[in-house]
Design a protein around this motif. Structure first.
Motif, PDB file in Angstrom:
ATOM      1  N   ASP A  61      -0.169   4.655  -6.736  1.00 18.11           N
ATOM      2  CA  ASP A  61      -0.014   5.937  -7.427  1.00 18.11           C
ATOM      3  C   ASP A  61      -0.625   5.881  -8.821  1.00 18.11           C
ATOM      4  O   ASP A  61      -1.293   6.827  -9.260  1.00 18.11           O
ATOM      5  CB  ASP A  61       1.472   6.307  -7.528  1.00 18.11           C
ATOM      6  CG  ASP A  61       2.092   6.656  -6.185  1.00 18.11           C
ATOM      7  OD1 ASP A  61       1.325   6.932  -5.237  1.00 18.11           O
ATOM      8  OD2 ASP A  61       3.335   6.650  -6.082  1.00 18.11           O
ATOM      9  N   ARG A  62      -0.384   4.784  -9.513  1.00 13.53           N
ATOM     10  CA  ARG A  62      -0.910   4.643 -10.870  1.00 13.53           C
ATOM     11  C   ARG A  62      -2.443   4.543 -10.862  1.00 13.53           C
ATOM     12  O   ARG A  62      -3.120   5.093 -11.738  1.00 13.53           O
ATOM     13  CB  ARG A  62      -0.309   3.414 -11.544  1.00 13.53           C
ATOM     14  CG  ARG A  62       1.187   3.500 -11.762  1.00 13.53           C
ATOM     15  CD  ARG A  62       1.554   4.576 -12.744  1.00 13.53           C
ATOM     16  NE  ARG A  62       1.148   4.221 -14.093  1.00 13.53           N
ATOM     17  CZ  ARG A  62       1.105   5.069 -15.112  1.00 13.53           C
ATOM     18  NH1 ARG A  62       1.393   6.352 -14.915  1.00 13.53           N
ATOM     19  NH2 ARG A  62       0.750   4.664 -16.323  1.00 13.53           N
ATOM     20  N   LYS A  63      -2.988   3.843  -9.886  1.00 17.32           N
ATOM     21  CA  LYS A  63      -4.443   3.733  -9.798  1.00 17.32           C
ATOM     22  C   LYS A  63      -5.074   5.070  -9.439  1.00 17.32           C
ATOM     23  O   LYS A  63      -6.174   5.381  -9.908  1.00 17.32           O
ATOM     24  CB  LYS A  63      -4.826   2.659  -8.781  1.00 17.32           C
ATOM     25  CG  LYS A  63      -4.536   1.240  -9.232  1.00 17.32           C
ATOM     26  CD  LYS A  63      -5.227   0.197  -8.378  1.00 17.32           C
ATOM     27  CE  LYS A  63      -4.765   0.231  -6.950  1.00 17.32           C
ATOM     28  NZ  LYS A  63      -5.388  -0.839  -6.136  1.00 17.32           N
ATOM     29  N   GLU A  64      -4.406   5.850  -8.621  1.00 15.86           N
ATOM     30  CA  GLU A  64      -4.925   7.183  -8.293  1.00 15.86           C
ATOM     31  C   GLU A  64      -4.942   8.066  -9.533  1.00 15.86           C
ATOM     32  O   GLU A  64      -5.914   8.799  -9.783  1.00 15.86           O
ATOM     33  CB  GLU A  64      -4.076   7.824  -7.198  1.00 15.86           C
ATOM     34  CG  GLU A  64      -4.580   9.190  -6.776  1.00 15.86           C
ATOM     35  CD  GLU A  64      -3.760   9.820  -5.668  1.00 15.86           C
ATOM     36  OE1 GLU A  64      -4.134  10.913  -5.193  1.00 15.86           O
ATOM     37  OE2 GLU A  64      -2.730   9.221  -5.276  1.00 15.86           O
ATOM     38  N   LEU A  65      -3.871   7.998 -10.326  1.00 18.74           N
ATOM     39  CA  LEU A  65      -3.838   8.753 -11.578  1.00 18.74           C
ATOM     40  C   LEU A  65      -4.961   8.302 -12.497  1.00 18.74           C
ATOM     41  O   LEU A  65      -5.654   9.130 -13.101  1.00 18.74           O
ATOM     42  CB  LEU A  65      -2.486   8.553 -12.265  1.00 18.74           C
ATOM     43  CG  LEU A  65      -2.350   9.163 -13.666  1.00 18.74           C
ATOM     44  CD1 LEU A  65      -2.459  10.681 -13.602  1.00 18.74           C
ATOM     45  CD2 LEU A  65      -1.029   8.737 -14.314  1.00 18.74           C
TER      46      LEU A  65
ATOM     47  N   ARG B 226       0.838  -1.192   0.000  1.00 19.13           N
ATOM     48  CA  ARG B 226       0.000   0.000   0.000  1.00 19.13           C
ATOM     49  C   ARG B 226       0.878   1.249   0.000  1.00 19.13           C
ATOM     50  O   ARG B 226       1.905   1.308   0.662  1.00 19.13           O
ATOM     51  CB  ARG B 226      -0.936   0.005   1.209  1.00 19.13           C
ATOM     52  CG  ARG B 226      -1.843  -1.228   1.300  1.00 19.13           C
ATOM     53  CD  ARG B 226      -3.087  -1.099   0.427  1.00 19.13           C
ATOM     54  NE  ARG B 226      -2.841  -0.971  -0.983  1.00 19.13           N
ATOM     55  CZ  ARG B 226      -2.634  -2.008  -1.805  1.00 19.13           C
ATOM     56  NH1 ARG B 226      -2.620  -3.227  -1.346  1.00 19.13           N
ATOM     57  NH2 ARG B 226      -2.437  -1.801  -3.104  1.00 19.13           N
ATOM     58  N   GLY B 227       0.442   2.255  -0.732  1.00 20.43           N
ATOM     59  CA  GLY B 227       1.210   3.487  -0.839  1.00 20.43           C
ATOM     60  C   GLY B 227       2.382   3.378  -1.784  1.00 20.43           C
ATOM     61  O   GLY B 227       3.218   4.276  -1.845  1.00 20.43           O
ATOM     62  N   GLY B 228       2.435   2.286  -2.570  1.00 23.27           N
ATOM     63  CA  GLY B 228       3.523   2.084  -3.510  1.00 23.27           C
ATOM     64  C   GLY B 228       3.179   2.575  -4.905  1.00 23.27           C
ATOM     65  O   GLY B 228       2.242   3.345  -5.116  1.00 23.27           O
ATOM     66  N   TYR B 229       3.942   2.082  -5.875  1.00 22.15           N
ATOM     67  CA  TYR B 229       3.817   2.555  -7.248  1.00 22.15           C
ATOM     68  C   TYR B 229       2.445   2.246  -7.843  1.00 22.15           C
ATOM     69  O   TYR B 229       1.849   3.098  -8.520  1.00 22.15           O
ATOM     70  CB  TYR B 229       4.919   1.932  -8.105  1.00 22.15           C
ATOM     71  CG  TYR B 229       4.905   2.375  -9.547  1.00 22.15           C
ATOM     72  CD1 TYR B 229       5.161   3.698  -9.889  1.00 22.15           C
ATOM     73  CD2 TYR B 229       4.622   1.471 -10.570  1.00 22.15           C
ATOM     74  CE1 TYR B 229       5.146   4.116 -11.217  1.00 22.15           C
ATOM     75  CE2 TYR B 229       4.606   1.875 -11.893  1.00 22.15           C
ATOM     76  CZ  TYR B 229       4.867   3.196 -12.212  1.00 22.15           C
ATOM     77  OH  TYR B 229       4.849   3.607 -13.523  1.00 22.15           O
TER      78      TYR B 229
END
Length: 380
Positions: free
Chosen positions: A264-268, A258-261
């Protein structure tokens, strides 16, 4: 100058998929529904060169064979969701401003150029749906077809063994083909395949082992990105794509970091798909197949509405056997220790490895009743 818009075939799998998602959105994750809506916008904005997708699909189904299982050696027959991705990536073209590079990868300016629009792909899909095989078909196509000049293709991941899985899949595909094997030079121990005819080269690399300096890939595949705790290695690879026609594929299931790459990509993806970013970015394509929750899975199992599991398993009934998936659901219901792996790998529901064994309902305790201890005996 923009090319004349091409005539589109009504029986094209791309349009069939868009129509099915619109009609039966209940059976698709929200991200797929949103991506299809964006593609309808793109059809009005850019040219859709269907023949480029037709060419890739025809080539794969003509020259690629299955390499594993009881049907090994049989011609590949792509599933509809795989065809949709191929059309989505290869067929949108238009005039946009892009960076121009010299042969050494140095930026020499910005130019308005007629290019393929999509250059950045994220595929999140349940385990067993043929992700690795699908990528090996696309890699073989790019290597042999010549659409990308002198394509150098790199497979990267968090572990060299993982990168070799896709590399080995391409290698087996080439060796089993009566046609392709005559044109390829395979150096298995080095993790390299070369095609002299197209000046193509495929290499496996990883963050924990073999890497290459000064690479300028035409196609970059970063596999199982859920394992990256930071973005350093993927970012370093992405910076190497110094070609205006470069294409990046990121493929993965979900995981426990959690909080990894991947997060980040899913948030984008969420921000772009659901209009929460200030600017639209049509160059990114997100094929995110996931279930909504543990409860959705259990309800589908209990009610027999197994079709809803296509949200995370678009190959259900073809690549993924229904009985196998039902067995995994039954096992994780009966054995909470199996939930983490099953939810992340088969259904793309993110988990924390420490807290994911039990549901919120199971963790709730009954209210404390102090009256039951009133005047109770005490033993010392």
């Amino acid at each position: 100058m923009r090319k004349k818009k091409q005539i589109r075939s009504l029986d094209c799998a791309f349009f069939q998929y868009l129509d099915d998602v619109e009609r039966n959105s209940y059976y698709y994750p929200a991200e797929i529904v949103a991506q299809c809506e964006i593609q309808r916008e793109m059809l009005k904005k850019y040219d859709f060169l269907q023949e480029k997708g037709d060419k890739a699909i025809d080539w794969i189904e003509k020259f690629c064979v299955l390499t594993e299982g009881e049907h090994a050696g049989s011609p590949v027959r792509l599933m509809v969701w795989q065809k949709w991705i191929i059309y989505s990536v290869l067929c949108f073209w238009g005039n946009i401003d892009v960076e121009e590079f010299d042969d050494l990868g140095n930026v020499i300016g910005i130019t308005n150029k007629y290019v393929r629009i999509v250059n950045d792909v994220l595929l999140l899909i349940g385990s067993g749906n043929g992700k690795t095989s699908f990528m090996s078909y696309l890699i073989a196509y790019f290597m042999f077809n010549g659409d990308l000049p002198s394509p150098k293709i790199y497979i990267g991941s968090n572990a060299y063994k993982q990168s070799r899985l896709c590399f080995d899949s391409v290698m087996k595909l080439i060796r089993r083909s009566k046609v392709l094997k005559d044109y390829a030079s395979v150096r298995s121990t080095l993790g390299e395949i070369e095609i002299d005819r197209t000046n193509a080269k495929l290499m496996a690399m990883s963050s924990d082992g073999t890497n290459y300096e000064g690479i300028i890939p035409a196609v970059l595949m970063i596999d199982e990105i859920h394992g990256f705790r930071t973005s350093k290695y993927p970012d370093d690879l992405r910076k190497s794509t110094k070609r205006s026609d470069a294409l990046i594929f990121e493929t993965t299931t979900d995981g426990t970091v959690r909080g990894g790459y991947l997060d980040d990509r899913k948030e984008l993806a969420h921000n772009l798909l659901f209009g929460e970013s200030e600017q639209k970015d049509y160059r990114k394509f997100f094929a995110i197949y996931r279930q909504e929750s543990y409860e959705e899975i259990v309800n589908a199992y209990n009610s027999g509405n197994i079709g809803i599991l296509r949200k995370s398993n678009p190959g259900l009934g073809v690549a993924v056997q229904v009985d196998m998936l039902k067995g995994k659901i039954r096992d994780m219901i009966n054995d909470p220790k199996k939930r983490v792996t099953t939810l992340t790998k088969n259904f793309n529901i993110p988990q924390n490895p420490i807290t994911a064994y039990f549901t919120e309902r199971e963790c709730k305790a009954k209210p404390f009743n102090e009256s039951i201890f009133y005047n109770a005996p005490v033993f010392l």
